[in-house]
Write an enzyme that holds these catalytic residues in place. Structure first.
Site, short mmCIF file in Angstrom:
data_model
loop_
_atom_site.label_atom_id
_atom_site.label_comp_id
_atom_site.label_asym_id
_atom_site.label_seq_id
_atom_site.Cartn_x
_atom_site.Cartn_y
_atom_site.Cartn_z
N HIS A 33 0.84 -1.21 0.00
CA HIS A 33 0.00 0.00 0.00
C HIS A 33 0.87 1.26 0.00
CE1 HIS A 33 -2.86 -2.88 2.08
NE2 HIS A 33 -3.62 -2.41 1.12
N LYS A 144 -1.68 -4.35 -8.91
CA LYS A 144 -1.91 -5.42 -9.90
C LYS A 144 -2.12 -6.78 -9.23
CE LYS A 144 0.53 -3.68 -13.95
NZ LYS A 144 1.60 -4.00 -14.93
N LYS A 145 -1.85 -6.89 -7.93
CA LYS A 145 -2.10 -8.19 -7.29
C LYS A 145 -3.56 -8.58 -7.45
CE LYS A 145 -2.55 -8.96 -2.84
NZ LYS A 145 -3.82 -9.71 -2.78
N ASP A 146 -4.46 -7.59 -7.29
CA ASP A 146 -5.89 -7.83 -7.50
C ASP A 146 -6.19 -7.52 -8.97
OD1 ASP A 146 -6.91 -8.32 -4.66
OD2 ASP A 146 -5.75 -6.49 -4.44
N SER A 182 -2.79 -8.26 3.15
CA SER A 182 -3.26 -8.24 4.55
C SER A 182 -3.62 -9.66 5.00
CB SER A 182 -4.50 -7.35 4.67
OG SER A 182 -4.16 -6.05 4.23
O1 PAF Z 1 -8.52 -3.56 -2.98
C1 PAF Z 1 -9.13 -3.14 -1.98
O2 PAF Z 1 -8.55 -2.89 -0.93
C2 PAF Z 1 -10.63 -2.95 -2.08
O3 PAF Z 1 -11.22 -3.90 -2.88
C3 PAF Z 1 -11.03 -1.53 -2.52
C4 PAF Z 1 -10.56 -1.23 -3.94
C5 PAF Z 1 -10.44 -0.50 -1.57
C6 PAF Z 1 -12.56 -1.39 -2.50
O4 PAF Z 1 -13.08 -1.62 -1.23
#
Ligand code: PAF
Length: 281
Positions: A33, A144-146, A182
């Site tokens: 993050h 990009k992990k998600d 997390s």
């Molecule tokens: O990736 C995340 O942490 C969440 O899916 C997001 C984009 C903040 C939406 O709640």
């Protein structure tokens, strides 16, 4: 760093701020993050982060209740990272009445992670659209992990003509290759040492595809078998097109990505590796 929980206070604080860059999060911040916050600084004048654990994107058997909430530590990290404003609404601030209007998604909502987490992307897209409307940024960053989340949000932003540049940021990894998340906190020490296998397998698939292997189904099946053998429970390992996450076509010159989601103990881990034609395939 200013911290606001009310929509009106945040909007007032954002007046005359120049180019606003936004990084939405659910908190419990780690180095991945913070890398997003640092990168955000190079895309605009004011960096806004949000911390909100969004109930709408969790299914009944998901970890909404136990998702780590660490707001004070998150504030310290964001402040040290030079974030200008934090939006940290309560549920009453963001959903003062039950949310009844949602973003309707195309079929991708039911594929890959969507198949195993029904309603997840509808909840993500709805909260992100709402946050975009509140913050009104010119750019927004997502990891990009998600990968599927990034694709859904990029395509939503494009099709709804939102004047926001959606920027995908590289995944930050531990030294052994495990993508920071997390949810890594749910791993026992033994599971933590097993966890990098997921990334190693994806790298191996990527190398095989770049080396000319075209039987993606076999690569996917072998990967699932190896994970099974080491105690994982796999939802999917899938080679897809990067831009829309659909099945690859017959042409050998497509930008592909191999994605996986698998459970190790009580942690559900996701990861991916991009396979670009320029890399030699
Ligand atoms: O990736 C995340 O942490 C969440 O899916 C997001 C984009 C903040 C939406 O709640």
């Amino acid at each position: 760093m200013q911290i606001h929980s009310s929509i009106l206070a945040l909007r007032a604080a954002l007046e005359k701020r120049g180019r606003v860059v936004f990084v939405p999060t659910m908190g419990n911040l780690h180095a991945g993050h913070i890398a997003l916050m640092t990168e955000a600084r190079s895309h605009g004048d004011t960096v806004v982060a949000s911390v909100f654990v969004n109930r709408l994107q969790f299914g009944p058997s998901d970890d909404f209740g136990r998702y780590p909430r660490t707001l004070q530590a998150d504030c310290d990290k964001l402040s040290a990272a030079g974030v200008d404003l934090l939006f940290a609404p309560t549920e009453a601030d963001l959903y003062p009445e039950p949310q009844q209007y949602f973003v309707e998604l195309p079929g991708i909502e039911h594929q890959l992670d969507g198949e195993f987490r029904p309603g997840h992307f509808r909840g993500v897209a709805t909260v992100v659209l709402k946050l975009f409307n509140i913050v009104q940024p010119q750019a927004a960053l997502f990891g990009k992990k998600d990968y599927q989340q990034l694709m859904v949000l990029r395509n939503m932003t494009h099709q709804l003509a939102l004047p926001i540049a959606v920027i995908g940021s590289e995944t930050v990894r531990a030294d052994d290759g495990l993508a920071l998340s997390s949810r890594n906190a749910y791993l026992s020490p033994t599971e933590r040492s097993e966890a990098p296998r997921l990334q190693r397998i994806l790298q191996r698939i990527s190398a095989a595809v770049q080396g000319g292997e075209a039987d993606f189904s076999r690569l996917e099946r072998d990967a699932v078998a190896e994970l099974d053998h080491h105690g994982w429970q796999t939802d999917y390992v899938a080679v897809r097109r990067q831009d829309d996450l659909q099945l690859p076509g017959p042409s050998g010159k497509q930008a592909l990505v191999v994605l996986a989601a698998s459970r190790l103990g009580s942690a559900r881990l996701i990861d991916n590796v991009e396979i670009n034609p320029a890399n030699g395939r």
